[in-house]
Design an enzyme around this catalytic site. Structure first.
Site, PDB file in Angstrom:
ATOM      1  CG  ASP A 254      -1.943   1.076   1.222  1.00 49.33           C
ATOM      2  OD1 ASP A 254      -2.108   1.732   0.170  1.00 49.33           O
ATOM      3  OD2 ASP A 254      -2.582   1.283   2.267  1.00 49.33           O
TER       4      ASP A 254
ATOM      5  CG  ASP B  57      -2.787   3.760  -3.048  1.00 50.89           C
ATOM      6  OD1 ASP B  57      -3.919   3.244  -3.062  1.00 50.89           O
ATOM      7  OD2 ASP B  57      -2.282   4.295  -2.050  1.00 50.89           O
ATOM      8  CD  GLU B  58      -5.572  -0.542  -0.995  1.00 49.22           C
ATOM      9  OE1 GLU B  58      -5.351  -1.349  -0.074  1.00 49.22           O
ATOM     10  OE2 GLU B  58      -6.419   0.351  -0.924  1.00 49.22           O
TER      11      GLU B  58
END
Ligand SMILES: [Mg+2]
Length: 404
Positions: free
Chosen positions: A18, A113-114
């Protein structure tokens, strides 16, 4: 940092990667003069946008994502407010996902974003999960200049929880067999799937900590909350069998706009809707994806939010098809009352990649207009800046909040 050991050799191993304050970190990366300052990405305080991401410096003032930008300005008067640059974030995201896929093809992005990685099969080649996690952090930093927090555990739930425990730049390992004890004393809200409403109800029932769910009688809990509570009890025991499902993209592609002033005019709303749909279709084509479902989201001045969706006869990335579907939803499904809107969003969901789902040569193949539309799409894709004008006119696109 020396990664902690991982004793058991044969259990499943899942990583959750993350990025830290992703949008804000990208802005700092691209403009080093922002380093160390409270950076707030999202709408302007003068308008009606919300915070999409806040740097850790801004969080010290209590600023967090999904808060109104006006409130963020009150809390943090010296904050540097920056309009989001979604295209740049997608570019960096692509680089990060490419790094992750260098470790294993079993990468499941959860958002821009993860991502989860199943590294169970990588140990002989790459080392223990903590070693792989540390290496991923190092490579992301070396190749993008950004920091990531990584959780390593025996399943998705524990890995996701772990990545959040020591942000930013964290590496938290929950070894095989450690899960239940490690999470026992954490607040109930840490359980995946426990939102605000569930949290209030669970606390009223005496479940404030995760292990309270295991302490209380299972039959009594089921009578009170229904059968879903058994899934929560499994999570509380550190059990989660959901597999990492590799996909190449986030599960939906969407754009939304919060207006500087509410819009009631039907023609103006149609124009905004068309622009949003065009942008979504362009992103689908850029990523070689097609969508089965188009979702329209509308928020009214009193903040009530409606979503309406339609599933198309065949998956498409065509601008005309997606625009028509979105417009149809806007006019027919939301039509009654013609109330003004403060936000409009278009999302393509139920995505398929080439070779998946029904082939493009479906019932519409050969229809005269179709090929022309596809040619038109290709031309439009080549025209740069096409999607700017309306969005630049005081109505910044606000990406989905980056909640970590
Ligand atoms: Mg994040």
């Amino acid at each position: 940092m020396t990664p902690p050991p991982w004793d058991c050799g044969h259990s499943r191993a899942v990583l959750h990667v993350d990025m830290d304050a992703f949008y804000a970190s990208v802005e700092v990366l691209d403009d080093p003069s922002l380093r160390g300052r409270p950076v707030i990405v999202g709408g302007t305080p003068e308008g009606r946008g919300v915070v999409a991401a806040a740097s850790y410096e801004a969080r010290k003032f209590g600023v967090h994502s999904a808060m109104s930008a006006a409130r963020a300005r009150q809390l943090c008067p010296e904050g540097v407010f920056i309009r989001p640059r979604p295209d740049r974030y997608f570019e960096v995201s692509g680089a990060i996902m490419a790094i992750l896929r260098g470790y294993t093809p079993l990468v499941e992005p959860l958002s821009i974003d993860e991502a989860f990685l199943d590294v169970s099969g990588c140990r002989r080649l790459l080392g223990t999960p903590p070693v792989i996690a540390a290496d991923i952090k190092r490579r992301i930093r070396a190749e993008t200049g950004l920091t990531a927090s990584v959780g390593a555990a025996a399943n998705k739930f524990l890995a996701k929880l772990a990545s959040d425990l020591e942000k930013p730049d964290g590496l938290v390992v929950i070894g095989p067999g450690e899960g239940r004890a490690r999470i026992a004393a954490l607040p109930i809200e840490r359980l995946w799937g426990v939102g605000k409403v569930a949290s209030v109800q669970l606390r009223e029932a005496g479940c404030a900590r995760i292990d309270d769910l295991l302490r209380l009688d299972a039959a009594w809990l089921e009578a009170r909350f229904g059968p879903h509570v058994h899934h929560l009890r499994e999570l509380a025991a550190g059990i989660d069998d959901r597999p990492v499902v590799p996909t190449h993209e986030a599960k939906s592609v969407g754009n939304e706009v919060t207006f500087a002033e509410d819009i009631a005019d039907a023609a103006q709303l149609r124009t905004v809707c068309d622009e949003l749909a065009d942008k979504v279709a362009r992103r689908l084509r850029a990523d070689d994806l097609r969508a089965r479902t188009v979702v329209l989201k509308a928020r009214y001045p009193d903040f009530t939010t409606l979503t309406r969706s339609v599933t198309l006869p065949e998956a498409t990335s065509g601008g005309v098809e997606i625009r028509d579907a979105a417009r149809d939803l806007l006019e027919q499904r939301l039509g009654r009352g013609r109330r003004p809107l403060r936000l409009l969003g278009v999302t393509a969901a139920n995505l398929v990649q080439p070779g998946e789902g029904p082939a493009a040569q479906g019932s519409l193949f050969g229809e005269p207009g179709r090929e022309r539309n596809q040619r038109l799409d290709r031309v439009l894709d080549e025209v740069s800046g096409r999607f700017g004008p309306l969005l630049r006119r005081g109505a910044p696109p606000v990406p989905e909040p980056d909640d970590t």
